[in-house]
Write a protein that holds these residues in place. Structure first.
Motif, PDB file in Angstrom:
ATOM      1  N   VAL A  87     -31.969 -55.874-125.112  1.00 45.87           N
ATOM      2  CA  VAL A  87     -32.283 -55.037-126.278  1.00 45.87           C
ATOM      3  C   VAL A  87     -32.578 -53.604-125.831  1.00 45.87           C
ATOM      4  O   VAL A  87     -32.075 -52.640-126.425  1.00 45.87           O
ATOM      5  N   TYR A  88     -33.373 -53.448-124.799  1.00 45.87           N
ATOM      6  CA  TYR A  88     -33.720 -52.130-124.270  1.00 45.87           C
ATOM      7  C   TYR A  88     -32.462 -51.369-123.826  1.00 45.87           C
ATOM      8  O   TYR A  88     -32.327 -50.170-124.085  1.00 45.87           O
ATOM      9  N   THR A  89     -31.560 -52.078-123.181  1.00 46.69           N
ATOM     10  CA  THR A  89     -30.327 -51.431-122.720  1.00 46.69           C
ATOM     11  C   THR A  89     -29.550 -50.860-123.900  1.00 46.69           C
ATOM     12  O   THR A  89     -29.117 -49.704-123.856  1.00 46.69           O
ATOM     13  N   PHE A  90     -29.386 -51.650-124.941  1.00 47.85           N
ATOM     14  CA  PHE A  90     -28.623 -51.167-126.100  1.00 47.85           C
ATOM     15  C   PHE A  90     -29.398 -50.146-126.929  1.00 47.85           C
ATOM     16  O   PHE A  90     -28.817 -49.184-127.423  1.00 47.85           O
ATOM     17  N   ALA A  91     -30.691 -50.332-127.077  1.00 53.44           N
ATOM     18  CA  ALA A  91     -31.482 -49.446-127.941  1.00 53.44           C
ATOM     19  C   ALA A  91     -31.841 -48.123-127.270  1.00 53.44           C
ATOM     20  O   ALA A  91     -31.947 -47.103-127.948  1.00 53.44           O
ATOM     21  N   VAL A  92     -32.032 -48.136-125.952  1.00 54.34           N
ATOM     22  CA  VAL A  92     -32.555 -46.945-125.282  1.00 54.34           C
ATOM     23  C   VAL A  92     -31.562 -46.331-124.286  1.00 54.34           C
ATOM     24  O   VAL A  92     -31.350 -45.124-124.293  1.00 54.34           O
ATOM     25  N   ILE A  93     -30.954 -47.128-123.444  1.00 53.30           N
ATOM     26  CA  ILE A  93     -30.112 -46.588-122.369  1.00 53.30           C
ATOM     27  C   ILE A  93     -28.679 -46.330-122.822  1.00 53.30           C
ATOM     28  O   ILE A  93     -27.993 -45.484-122.267  1.00 53.30           O
ATOM     29  N   TRP A  94     -28.223 -47.046-123.821  1.00 50.46           N
ATOM     30  CA  TRP A  94     -26.823 -47.009-124.234  1.00 50.46           C
ATOM     31  C   TRP A  94     -26.302 -45.592-124.458  1.00 50.46           C
ATOM     32  O   TRP A  94     -25.201 -45.248-124.020  1.00 50.46           O
ATOM     33  N   LYS A  95     -27.058 -44.754-125.142  1.00 45.31           N
ATOM     34  CA  LYS A  95     -26.610 -43.398-125.457  1.00 45.31           C
ATOM     35  C   LYS A  95     -26.387 -42.587-124.174  1.00 45.31           C
ATOM     36  O   LYS A  95     -25.408 -41.850-124.059  1.00 45.31           O
ATOM     37  N   THR A  96     -27.294 -42.736-123.221  1.00 48.08           N
ATOM     38  CA  THR A  96     -27.142 -42.040-121.935  1.00 48.08           C
ATOM     39  C   THR A  96     -25.905 -42.555-121.209  1.00 48.08           C
ATOM     40  O   THR A  96     -25.120 -41.767-120.660  1.00 48.08           O
ATOM     41  N   ASN A  97     -25.722 -43.880-121.201  1.00 51.77           N
ATOM     42  CA  ASN A  97     -24.537 -44.459-120.572  1.00 51.77           C
ATOM     43  C   ASN A  97     -23.263 -43.892-121.194  1.00 51.77           C
ATOM     44  O   ASN A  97     -22.318 -43.531-120.476  1.00 51.77           O
ATOM     45  N   GLN A  98     -23.215 -43.828-122.514  1.00 46.57           N
ATOM     46  CA  GLN A  98     -22.028 -43.347-123.216  1.00 46.57           C
ATOM     47  C   GLN A  98     -21.738 -41.879-122.874  1.00 46.57           C
ATOM     48  O   GLN A  98     -20.582 -41.507-122.699  1.00 46.57           O
ATOM     49  N   ARG A  99     -22.766 -41.075-122.792  1.00 41.62           N
ATOM     50  CA  ARG A  99     -22.567 -39.659-122.448  1.00 41.62           C
ATOM     51  C   ARG A  99     -22.059 -39.512-121.021  1.00 41.62           C
ATOM     52  O   ARG A  99     -21.183 -38.690-120.760  1.00 41.62           O
ATOM     53  N   LEU A 100     -22.591 -40.320-120.110  1.00 43.09           N
ATOM     54  CA  LEU A 100     -22.109 -40.267-118.733  1.00 43.09           C
ATOM     55  C   LEU A 100     -20.667 -40.771-118.652  1.00 43.09           C
ATOM     56  O   LEU A 100     -19.839 -40.173-117.953  1.00 43.09           O
TER      57      LEU A 100
END
Length: 144
Positions: A87-100
């Motif tokens: 849940v944390y990965t999708f809710a919090v980190i996902w946006k950063t991953n997508q930008r990278l």
């Protein structure tokens, strides 16, 4: 058996996550912006498959073990903690991953470095959640 599977997969997740947080990402950050991003992309793609599988298996095993016996709260705790990693990965980190992921290595610069620094900080939270889940499973397997 389910609780042991939860412990093993949580420990494997935590070990992989700790390696990324402690060794791989700090080494990556010593590279220039382009090289750091170029290294992050394939590493992330491969690690995501491994860590997501381990987190899901651990969460399912812990929750299933608790559902079967309904008396071992550490198994539920470990399962829920591993589920929270997803849940944390999708809710919090996902946006950063997508930008990278959307940034071409040739376009990397100071903003990319800031995103990689942020990604490392966010990933450390996953490591800590995995460690707490592993400890919870271990407590659940201690003799009463």
């Amino acid at each position: 058996m389910l609780a042991l599977l939860g412990l093993i997969t949580a420990a494997l997740f935590t070990g992989a996550s700790l390696y990324v947080s402690w060794a791989e990402h700090p080494a990556r950050m010593k590279l220039d912006d382009r090289a750091a991003l170029a290294q992050w992309k394939p590493s992330y793609d491969r690690a995501a498959m491994l860590q997501a599988s381990l987190a899901l298996a651990s969460a399912a095993a812990g929750i299933a073990a608790w559902a079967r016996w309904r008396s071992m709260w550490p198994w539920l705790g470990g399962g829920v903690l591993m589920l929270s990693v997803i849940v944390y990965t999708f809710a919090v980190i996902w946006k950063t991953n997508q930008r990278l992921e959307a940034t071409a290595p040739d376009a990397a610069g100071p903003e990319t470095r800031a995103l990689l620094v942020r990604w490392g900080q966010l990933h450390l939270v996953r490591t800590l959640l995995g460690l707490l889940a592993t400890l919870s499973f271990a407590v659940g397997l201690l003799p009463a």
